[in-house]
Write a protein that holds these residues in place. Structure first.
Motif, mmCIF file in Angstrom:
data_model
loop_
_atom_site.group_PDB
_atom_site.id
_atom_site.type_symbol
_atom_site.label_atom_id
_atom_site.label_comp_id
_atom_site.label_asym_id
_atom_site.label_seq_id
_atom_site.Cartn_x
_atom_site.Cartn_y
_atom_site.Cartn_z
ATOM 1 N N MET A 1 4.975 -30.481 21.267
ATOM 2 C CA MET A 1 4.068 -30.479 22.210
ATOM 3 C C MET A 1 4.256 -31.236 23.408
ATOM 4 O O MET A 1 4.591 -32.602 23.166
ATOM 5 C CB MET A 1 2.723 -30.775 21.644
ATOM 6 C CG MET A 1 1.481 -30.685 22.606
ATOM 7 S SD MET A 1 0.045 -31.430 21.811
ATOM 8 C CE MET A 1 -0.136 -30.175 20.344
ATOM 9 N N ALA A 6 -1.121 -31.573 25.664
ATOM 10 C CA ALA A 6 -1.855 -32.424 24.715
ATOM 11 C C ALA A 6 -3.017 -32.615 25.684
ATOM 12 O O ALA A 6 -4.468 -32.947 25.214
ATOM 13 C CB ALA A 6 -1.212 -33.395 24.386
ATOM 14 N N ALA A 53 -3.469 -27.107 8.913
ATOM 15 C CA ALA A 53 -2.914 -28.594 8.931
ATOM 16 C C ALA A 53 -2.288 -29.092 7.741
ATOM 17 O O ALA A 53 -1.948 -30.272 7.917
ATOM 18 C CB ALA A 53 -4.103 -29.361 9.663
ATOM 19 N N GLY A 222 -10.297 -29.547 15.873
ATOM 20 C CA GLY A 222 -8.762 -29.206 15.857
ATOM 21 C C GLY A 222 -8.059 -29.512 17.053
ATOM 22 O O GLY A 222 -7.116 -30.448 16.991
ATOM 23 N N LEU A 223 -8.539 -29.501 18.242
ATOM 24 C CA LEU A 223 -7.782 -29.639 19.311
ATOM 25 C C LEU A 223 -7.903 -31.311 19.621
ATOM 26 O O LEU A 223 -6.558 -31.766 20.048
ATOM 27 C CB LEU A 223 -8.567 -29.149 20.674
ATOM 28 C CG LEU A 223 -8.474 -27.682 20.882
ATOM 29 C CD1 LEU A 223 -9.197 -27.214 22.077
ATOM 30 C CD2 LEU A 223 -7.014 -27.207 21.039
ATOM 31 N N THR A 226 -5.110 -32.644 16.945
ATOM 32 C CA THR A 226 -3.672 -32.245 17.441
ATOM 33 C C THR A 226 -3.300 -32.964 18.735
ATOM 34 O O THR A 226 -2.026 -33.322 18.781
ATOM 35 C CB THR A 226 -3.716 -30.699 17.786
ATOM 36 O OG1 THR A 226 -4.200 -30.015 16.518
ATOM 37 C CG2 THR A 226 -2.488 -30.392 17.925
ATOM 38 N N SER A 227 -4.167 -33.209 19.674
ATOM 39 C CA SER A 227 -3.839 -33.928 20.869
ATOM 40 C C SER A 227 -3.517 -35.526 20.506
ATOM 41 O O SER A 227 -2.613 -35.945 21.313
ATOM 42 C CB SER A 227 -4.784 -33.715 22.030
ATOM 43 O OG SER A 227 -6.066 -34.523 21.507
ATOM 44 N N ALA A 229 -1.685 -36.753 18.468
ATOM 45 C CA ALA A 229 -0.209 -36.752 18.016
ATOM 46 C C ALA A 229 0.593 -37.089 18.945
ATOM 47 O O ALA A 229 1.690 -37.523 18.703
ATOM 48 C CB ALA A 229 0.112 -35.343 17.275
#
Length: 295
Positions: A1, A6, A53, A222-223, A226-227, A229
Motif C-alpha cells: 500500500m 493510505a 484481517a 477497517g479503513l 489499515t491506514s 500500517a
C-alpha cells in the motif's frame, strides 16, 4: 500500500465517522432504537472484516479482557445514546462540537484517575476547548440549543472514559476485536428497550441504519486500522480532527443548519485544539516507542 492510498483511506474514514450524526438525524426513531440498529449492522460488518484481517473475535479472549470489553461496551452505548439524543434536540453541528470536547476531557480524567501530571500544553488545550464551547453556545438560557450542546459534551465525556478503558485493553486485544465485542455489549444493553420500536421502522430508516452501522462503524474502523500500517499516528490525528468539519459541512448542506460566525470561530478553536492535543500525544507515543527499542 502506498502512502497516498493510505492517506486517501484515512480521509474516507474521517468522512464516514463525520456522517454519524447525519444518518442519526435521518432515522425517524428514538435514540435507543438508532443505537440498537447501528450495533446490529456494525456486528454484521465487523465479523467478516475481523476474519479477513486474521482476527477472530470469538477466539483467544480471556475472561479479564471480556470484563473490560463489556465495560467499554456499556460506555459506548451511553456515548451513542447521548450523542444521537443531542443530534435530535440540538442539531448535528452543536452535537458534534460538544462531542469534540473529548480530548480536553481525556486530559482532565487522566490527571484525576491515573494521577498523571497535566502539562502546560495540555492545560492550554483544555482552556481553548472551553472557550470554543462558550463561543458555540447559542444562548445560556435553557433551550434546545443549549441542551443539545450539553448532551454532546456528556457524549464526549463518556467517549473519553471509553478511551481510557480501551487504553487498558489495547495492549492485549486487537482493535477490530475490541470493536466487535463492544458492539455486542451495546446490542445486549439496548435491545430490551429498543425491541418494541424496531418493527415500527420504515424501509428508509432501515437503510439509514444499515449505512450507519456498515459505513460509519465497520468500514470506517477497517479503513482506519489499515491506514495506520503505513501512516504515523501524528498524520492520523491531524486528519481525524476534520471529522467534525465534515459533519457540520454536510449538515449545513443537507439540513440547512447554517452555523453562525461565533459557532465557526468556536468550532475552529475546538478543531485546532484537537489537532494540537492529538499530535502531541502521538509524538509522545512515538518517542516512548523509540526509547523502548533503544533499551
Amino acid at each position: 500500500m502506498t502512502p497516498r492510498l493510505a492517506l486517501s483511506m484515512l480521509h474516507v474514514a474521517a468522512l464516514l465517522f463525520g456522517l454519524t450524526g447525519i444518518f442519526g438525524k435521518l432515522v425517524a426513531a428514538p435514540a435507543v432504537v438508532i443505537v440498537c440498529g447501528r450495533a446490529l449492522f456494525a456486528l454484521l460488518a465487523l465479523a467478516p472484516a475481523s476474519v479477513w484481517a486474521g482476527q477472530r473475535p470469538w477466539q483467544n479472549v480471556s475472561r479479564r479482557s471480556l470484563a473490560w470489553l463489556a465495560l467499554g461496551g456499556v460506555l459506548l452505548a451511553g456515548h451513542w445514546l447521548t450523542f444521537f439524543h443531542a443530534v435530535q434536540i440540538g442539531g448535528v453541528a452543536l452535537a458534534t462540537l460538544g462531542f469534540a470536547s473529548f480530548p480536553a476531557l481525556v486530559v482532565l480524567l487522566e490527571g484525576l484517575l491515573f494521577r498523571e501530571r497535566i502539562r502546560r500544553d495540555e492545560m492550554a488545550v483544555v482552556a481553548v476547548v472551553t472557550f470554543g464551547l462558550i463561543l458555540v453556545t447559542p444562548s445560556f438560557e435553557a433551550g434546545s440549543g443549549l441542551a443539545g450542546l450539553a448532551w454532546g459534551v456528556l457524549s464526549g465525556l463518556l467517549f473519553a472514559l471509553l478511551s481510557l478503558s480501551n487504553r487498558v485493553i489495547a495492549a492485549r486485544v486487537a482493535p477490530l476485536v475490541v470493536a466487535w465485542w463492544q458492539n455486542c455489549a451495546v446490542l445486549l444493553c439496548v435491545l430490551p428497550f429498543a425491541a418494541t420500536g424496531l418493527p415500527a421502522l420504515g424501509a428508509a430508516d432501515w437503510l439509514w441504519l444499515a449505512l450507519l452501522g456498515v459505513l460509519c462503524t465497520g468500514l470506517a474502523h477497517g479503513l482506519f486500522v489499515t491506514s495506520l500500517a503505513v501512516l504515523n499516528a501524528r498524520t492520523a490525528a491531524a486528519i481525524f480532527a476534520l471529522e467534525p468539519v465534515y459533519g457540520i459541512a454536510i449538515a449545513w448542506w443537507l439540513f440547512g443548519e447554517t452555523p453562525t460566525v461565533r459557532m465557526l470561530i468556536g468550532g475552529g478553536l475546538i478543531v485546532a485544539a484537537i489537532v494540537l492535543s492529538a499530535q502531541r500525544q502521538a509524538k509522545r507515543r512515538e518517542s516512548v516507542a523509540i526509547a523502548a527499542t533503544l533499551q
